[in-house]
Enzyme design. Structure first.
Site, short mmCIF file in Angstrom:
data_model
loop_
_atom_site.label_atom_id
_atom_site.label_comp_id
_atom_site.label_asym_id
_atom_site.label_seq_id
_atom_site.Cartn_x
_atom_site.Cartn_y
_atom_site.Cartn_z
CD GLU A 5 48.05 -34.44 13.44
OE1 GLU A 5 47.94 -34.48 12.22
OE2 GLU A 5 49.01 -33.84 14.00
CB CYS A 46 44.40 -30.22 14.53
SG CYS A 46 44.37 -31.92 15.16
CB CYS A 68 41.87 -30.88 18.60
SG CYS A 68 43.05 -29.81 17.80
CG HIS A 104 43.12 -24.94 15.87
ND1 HIS A 104 44.12 -24.26 16.51
CD2 HIS A 104 43.44 -26.25 15.92
CE1 HIS A 104 45.04 -25.13 16.92
NE2 HIS A 104 44.65 -26.35 16.58
NE ARG A 137 45.49 -33.94 21.07
CZ ARG A 137 44.19 -34.08 20.80
NH1 ARG A 137 43.36 -33.07 20.98
NH2 ARG A 137 43.72 -35.23 20.37
CB SER A 161 50.60 -30.09 20.83
OG SER A 161 49.61 -31.03 21.22
CB CYS A 221 47.87 -32.71 18.38
SG CYS A 221 47.31 -32.24 16.75
CB CYS A 250 47.86 -28.93 17.29
SG CYS A 250 46.09 -29.09 17.12
N1 NFV Z 1 47.54 -29.44 20.72
C1 NFV Z 1 46.52 -29.48 20.14
FE1 NFV Z 1 45.02 -29.60 19.31
C2 NFV Z 1 44.07 -29.91 20.70
N2 NFV Z 1 43.43 -30.27 21.63
C3 NFV Z 1 44.75 -27.83 19.57
O1 NFV Z 1 44.53 -26.70 19.78
O2 NFV Z 1 45.15 -31.36 18.77
NI1 NFV Z 1 45.08 -31.61 17.28
#
Ligand code: NFV
Ligand code: HEM
Ligand code: HEM
Ligand code: SF4
Ligand code: SF4
Ligand code: F3S
Ligand SMILES: [Mg+2]
Lengths: 358, 551, 214
Positions: B14, B61, B64, B68, B478, B501, B545, B548
């Site tokens: 990502e 994101c 994921c 968040h 992650r 990330s 990601c 993120c």
């Molecule tokens: N790094 C990240 Fe995420 C995740 N898992 C975030 O909090 O991926 Ni889009």
């Protein structure tokens, strides 16, 4: 359940059939004629129409939404329907191998590929806030878009700037249509229901023409009506049965979410009609209001999300306040002014009247 | 002679990531990880209603999606001292665990398998031999010669069409590709099957959350999916059993296919086990809460320093000061104004764009540090911490996977192999398997609680005058995610996200300590500088990601 | 002192006035309900449909309102001397003078008072602004009412942005009408009491009383 390799489930789309359909349909409908010849050519030169998908300022939620699609599912879309030649999230090549794929595709299929853009484009400081292979999003879009047969912007980021364009828009983000000459199909939503994109692509491949669009460039089949108009809670709205607070008795009866901020009445989308993920749901069906994610600037105009009317700027004033507190204040001042004016008048009368009596 | 290679874009992740490595004598000697896109969510949130924040930050994101959102509502609740109802806790746990199933499956198959699997080589495979191979790994009913033949035919049609689509110009035939054709064919078949099972996971998630990506059933104070067993439009037993059935199907795929495939890759690529450790300080968050207050949990959190299991220290609740007091972010090498290192509540986000400068500033990522040290986060961190703490389920599951790798590889391997590129994949697969069990466990807890007549889902937030500070901690796919909020008079005064990330892909700090991506690349072999497949292997093992990481 | 009756308001103007005034009373009441429905019930099958009725009433009143506005626009151009737009604007010497005089009179600084057959210019200006506000009000209203009409959508999107913004402006303008009504009713009564014309009755009968010129 879809099975991506079961041949019986994969009747290969017949290009010849498309072209026939196209001639038939061309007579019946009337829109975007200019691109038809180019696209007919595209359809005949390649077995599967080439698609280039660019990512800019985005969260990949729009791409992710395609993983959820079922008709067609992603496997079938990629193996049988289109040739997804460039897409950073799924492509196997990286670095300069990936770059080469992009350049080969746009040269080889110059004027014949479909461009899909996910994400907004930062324009502040010459667009330095988003770079791929050393080039800014602005530069890449300017290079690729003029070569495309059709440009589709997916998601509220690519259509209207999206979340990064919310005030104070720190990177000067804009949607694709602000930078590209010529028509852009806007598949808005954050993310959109994948069927909005897939329906557009299938319509296009079947009739070699784009579906009818609304004034914001969104296909009518997906954005022609408001969520409110097909909401299953609409009878509760009409009959005046409202949730006052999440978790209350009204909420347990699945009454209307208008008073806890639902923006369904001002949001053009088909969520209430076609629903998500093939399990018959949409935000309202899990007790949360619509936040208006298909509308331009919804991050600023639909917030606070849990209030009925937003705190938008009072036009031209730069004041951020909600309508009623301003209205009530002015009304209060007016009433007071009227009262004082009347009192002064009466006072004057009394004094003058006495004088007249003399 | 050292040679500099730039890989930009890193694909199958990502976001917009650029990686630069210096290669000397066929090995990476230096590395830089650079996030190439900035949006400014932390700036945008200022002055807004704290109840809205989760909907904004969820858009950090779409991969994921959910994490968040969860961290954000927790941060606001933490600031207000607001305790949510038990049902809301269980429903949030189901969201977390079911989302993880989807995320991990997609990561292994769609985003990283092609680093190890040669799609074109599958054309040379014999479907019957493939079935035999697959049967040694698991008794998944999808592993039939017929299906493998159909998949092979599919690959052939694709290759013959001359339109390879997303598979064009990749690393087919690379000397680092070691799997026999049958293993490749099996993997391609599972790659396609994974598309169906990840979708089932998202369906289960959508039943509770309205849609996804980007769920819409949370709220500061609980969740919005009302529970009423006697209503057709609320969570009732029909909806709940639909969730259960889908999760059970996905669990089958994870435990019989995904885990087996990872075991096979680990065993057949055993020469890769020494590579990719990098930063071996690990940090994980406790999560999957069993009580309203967030003091009992199914996933343990804590730290392990320098890869030494004996250094383990637990993080024992959402409010543990050991975590709260020790986090800082450094911007010395990133495109922000200043060169401070600050605690998130004190931080600001003031972009100051620049060009990539390996000796100076080179990324949009800040560099998070724990007690001044870089930390690796992610499924591996959680498994290492849990293993070190003697967490029963983790010890059992990790040992089980190690035993299976040993059996296929024909050599005995122990937990030390986890500190590696392949270790990260193995830990993720083990975590996915545990998450499938936990999703069903918390489903059971919810149903049990509802059965007692508790239908509560929401406690309304009240915003007092003055300033409140909170942190929302969450173990995302992650790794450890924390959102730090300062609220003043009911409005957001400061909002800072310190993201998994960011921990892993972050740059050097003022002391020149590399971040985990960078450190893990050093020492990696590079067979062909023109086609740096090995760099992708190690980077992908983190599941990058970057949207993120920068936000 | 002698007075004579003088015809000032056409029947059309009076019709428009009461159409507008009445519709606004309904629009404000129903509009406030639409914004924040104050009734709520758990009871099914009451058959009351309060929101549906409030909206229905709002829309019927909206059409009356729209018709009134259209009549006014017509009269601005084709009405009698007092009704034309030129009589409301401070564009002639007489009108500019009147504006100043009226301001002085309203602030009790002077008692001097023009006897006009039409509006004083301050009132005329305010009415014009109100009609302009009314045009935005009905444009935003119809934009919300006909979501699938390409015409209204095109107009609405270009004037207001999305429907929520239209709704916000619609709501904000409501306050103008409420505040205008308060001041307006007060001032016509005030004028009626302080001046000789019989202002209140004029809007019913179309006739004002003026000092008979000797
Ligand atoms: N790094 C990240 Fe995420 C995740 N898992 C975030 O909090 O991926 Ni889009
Ligand atoms: C003085 C004139 C008017 C006033 C004061 C007024 C007031 C209001 C108010 C307060 C609302 C509720 C908006 C909200 O806060 O959510 C509303 C809604 C609405 N008004 Fe008006 N309005 C007026 C004229 C009109 C006209 C001329 C029309 C056109 C037919 C109209 C059509 C609507 C519509 C369609 C809605 C939305 C109803 C819904 O979505 O349920 N209004 N109005
Ligand atoms: C008790 C109720 C009312 C009375 C007695 C009344 C009386 C009058 C009178 C006497 C005039 C002519 C004033 C002049 O020559 O300057 C007038 C004009 C006007 N009134 Fe009212 N009014 C009433 C209520 C309202 C309401 C509720 C509204 C709308 C909010 C309204 C809107 C207007 C407008 C727009 C005009 C200007 C007519 C024109 O365009 O020339 N009136 N009214
Ligand atoms: S529109 Fe929404 S889902 Fe799509 S990229 Fe933008 S933020 Fe993500
Ligand atoms: S829940 Fe929302 S969309 Fe549905 S009827 Fe109520 S206001 Fe309209
Ligand atoms: S928030 Fe978006 S997804 Fe649909 S219900 Fe509202 S348009
Ligand atoms: Mg941050």
């Amino acid at each position: 359940m879809a099975d991506t390799v079961n041949e019986t489930l994969v009747p290969r789309l017949d290009r010849r059939g498309f072209l026939k359909g196209c001639t038939m349909a061309a007579a019946a409908l009337g829109l975007s004629e200019t691109m038809v010849p180019k696209l007919v050519e595209a359809a005949t030169t390649a077995q599967r129409p080439p698609v280039v998908w660019l990512h800019f300022q985005e969260c990949t939620g729009c791409t992710e939404s395609l993983l959820r699609a079922s008709h067609p599912d992603l496997g079938r879309l990629l193996l049988d329907i289109i040739s997804l030649d460039y897409h950073e999230t799924v492509m196997a090549a990286a670095g300069h191998q990936a770059e080469k794929v992009l350049h080969d595709t746009i040269e080889k299929y110059n004027g014949k590929f479909v461009l899909i853009v996910e994400g907004a484009i930062p324009t502040k400081d010459n667009g330095i806030y988003c770079k791929i292979a050393g080039k800014t999003a602005m530069a890449i879009l300017a290079e690729v878009a003029p070569k495309a047969a059709a440009v589709i912007a997916i998601g509220t980021c690519a259509t209207f700037g999206g979340v990064q364009a919310a005030a104070p828009n720190p990177t000067g983000s804009v949607g694709v249509q602000s930078l590209v000459k010529g028509p852009v199909v806007n598949i808005s939503g954050c993310p959109p229901n994948p069927i909005a994109l897939l329906g557009t692509i299938l319509h296009f491949l079947t009739f070699n023409r784009l579906p009818a669009l609304d004034k914001l460039g969104r296909p009518l089949f997906a954005y022609g009506r408001r969520n409110h108009d097909h909401c299953e809670r609409r009878p509760h709205f009409d009959e005046g049965r409202f949730v006052e607070q999440f978790g209350d008795e009204f909420h347990k009866q699945a009454y209307c979410l208008y008073k806890v901020g639902c923006k369904g009445p001002e949001t053009f989308a088909n969520c209430s009609a076609v629903r998500f993920n093939d399990v018959d749901v949409w935000p309202v069906s899990v007790g949360h209001g619509c936040i208006g994610c298909t509308e331009p600037n919804f991050w600023d105009t639909m917030t606070p999300f849990y209030e009925r009317l937003p705190n938008v700027k009072i036009p031209g004033s730069g004041i951020i306040a909600d309508a009623d507190s301003v209205g009530k204040k002015v009304l209060g001042i007016t009433a007071a002014a009227v009262g004082i004016h009347a009192a002064v008048g009466i006072g004057k009368r009394l004094i003058k009247g006495k004088e007249d009596d003399k | 002679m050292a040679q500099r290679i730039t890989i930009d874009p890193i694909t199958r992740i990502e976001g917009h990531l650029r990686v630069d490595v210096e290669v000397d004598g066929g090995k990476v000697t230096k590395a830089w990880s650079s996030g190439q896109m900035f949006r400014g969510l932390e700036i945008i949130l200022k002055g807004r209603d704290p109840r809205d924040a989760w909907l904004f930050v969820q858009r950090i994101c779409g991969v994921c999606t959910t994490v968040h959102a969860l961290a954000s509502v927790r941060a606001v609740e933490n600031a207000l001292g607001l305790v949510i109802p038990t049902n809301a806790q269980y429903i949030r746990n189901m969201i977390q665990s079911i989302h993880a199933l989807h995320d991990h499956i997609v990561h292994f198959y769609a985003l990283s398998a092609l680093d190890w699997v040669d799609v074109v080589s599958a054309l040379k495979a014999d479907p019957v031999a493939t079935q035999k191979l697959a049967e040694t790994l698991s008794d998944w009913p999808g592993n039939s010669a017929k299906r493998f033949a159909a998949v092979k035919d599919k690959v052939k049609t694709l290759v013959d069409s001359g339109q390879l689509g997303p598979f064009a110009n990749a690393y087919w035939g690379h000397s680092a590709m070691k799997l026999p054709p049958e293993a490749n064919l099996m993997a391609v078949s599972h790659y396609l099957e994974a598309l169906d099972y990840q979708r089932k996971a998202t369906q289960a998630l959508a039943i509770i959350s309205g849609k996804n990506p980007h769920i819409q059933n949370l709220s500061v104070g609980g969740v919005t999916c009302a529970i009423n067993l006697d209503n057709d439009s609320t969570l009732n037993m029909e909806r709940l059993y639909f969730v259960k059935q889908l999760v059970e199907e996905v669990r089958g795929f994870i435990q019989q296919v995904y885990l087996s495939d990872v075991v096979a890759v680990g065993a057949l690529y055993k020469e890769w086990l020494p590579y990719g450790a990098g930063v071996t300080n690990y940090l994980a968050a406790p999560d999957m809460f069993l009580d309203k207050e967030g003091t009992k949990f199914d996933l343990p959190g804590g730290t392990v320093m320098g890869g030494d299991l004996k250094t383990v220290k637990p993080i024992s609740s959402l409010n543990d000061k050991y975590f709260k007091d020790n986090v800082q972010e450094s911007i010395a090498r990133a495109w922000y104004d200043g060169d401070w290192s600050k605690h998130p509540w004190e931080e600001s986000t003031d972009p100051k764009p620049g060009e990539f400068n390996a000796e100076g500033r080179y990324t949009w990522l800040k560099a998070p540090r724990f007690q001044g040290k870089p930390m690796q986060v992610g499924p591996l961190a959680q498994m290492v911490v849990g293993y070190a703490l003697g967490h029963e389920q983790i010890v059992k599951n990790v040992n089980g996977a190690l035993d299976r790798i040993s059996a296929v590889a024909g050599v005995k391997v122990g937990p030390e192999i986890l500190h590696s590129t392949i270790g990260r994949h193995a830990a993720r697969a083990v975590r996915a398997s545990m998450m499938a069990d936990l999703a069903l466990k918390h489903w059971g807890l919810l149903v049990e609680n509802v059965g007692k007549g508790d239908l509560e889902i929401f406690n309304p937030p009240v915003f007092p005058k003055g300033e409140q500070r909170g942190v929302g901690v969450h173990e995302a796919p992650r790794g450890l995610l924390s959102h730090w909020i300062v609220i003043e008079n009911g409005k957001i005064k400061n909002y800072q996200c310190v993201v998994p990330s960011t921990w892993n892909a972050g740059p050097r700090d003022a002391k020149d300590q590399m971040g985990p991506y960078e450190a893990s690349l050093v020492g990696n072999p590079i067979a062909d500088a023109e086609r740096p497949l090995e760099v992708l292997r190690t980077i992908h093992s983190f599941d990058p990601c970057i949207a993120c990481a920068v936000h | 002192m002698t007075y004579e009756k003088k015809k000032c308001w056409s029947i059309l103007l009076r019709l428009y006035h009461w159409g507008l005034a009445l519709s606004i009373v309904f629009l404000v009441t129903t509009g406030i309900y639409i914004n924040g429905p104050w009734s709520n019930t758990m009871q099914l099958g009451t058959g009351l449909f309060p929101m549906a009725w409030m909206r229905y009433t709002h829309f019927v009143a909206g059409y009356v309102f729209t018709a009134a506005v259209l009549i006014r626009v017509f009269l601005y151009i084709f009405g009698n001397a007092q009704e034309r737009i030129t009589d409301c604007l401070p564009i002639t010497g007489r009108n500019i003078q009147n504006l100043g005089k009226t301001l002085l009179q309203y602030s009790y600084i002077s008692d001097a008072h023009d006897e006009r057959l039409g509006h004083n210019v301050l009132a005329g200006l305010t009415y014009l602004i109100t009609i302009l506000a009314a045009i935005f009000q009905l444009a935003s209203g119809f934009f919300m009412l006909f979501p699938e009409s390409a015409t209204w959508q095109g107009l609405g999107v270009s004037i207001f942005g999305n429907q929520q913004e239209a709704r916000f402006i619609h709501h904000l303008l409501m306050w103008w009408f409420i505040i205008f009504a308060v001041i307006h009713v007060y001032l016509v009564i005030w004028n009626d009491l302080t001046g000789p014309e019989g202002l209140v009755s004029s809007i019913f009968t179309g006739v004002k009383f003026k000092h008979k010129k000797a």
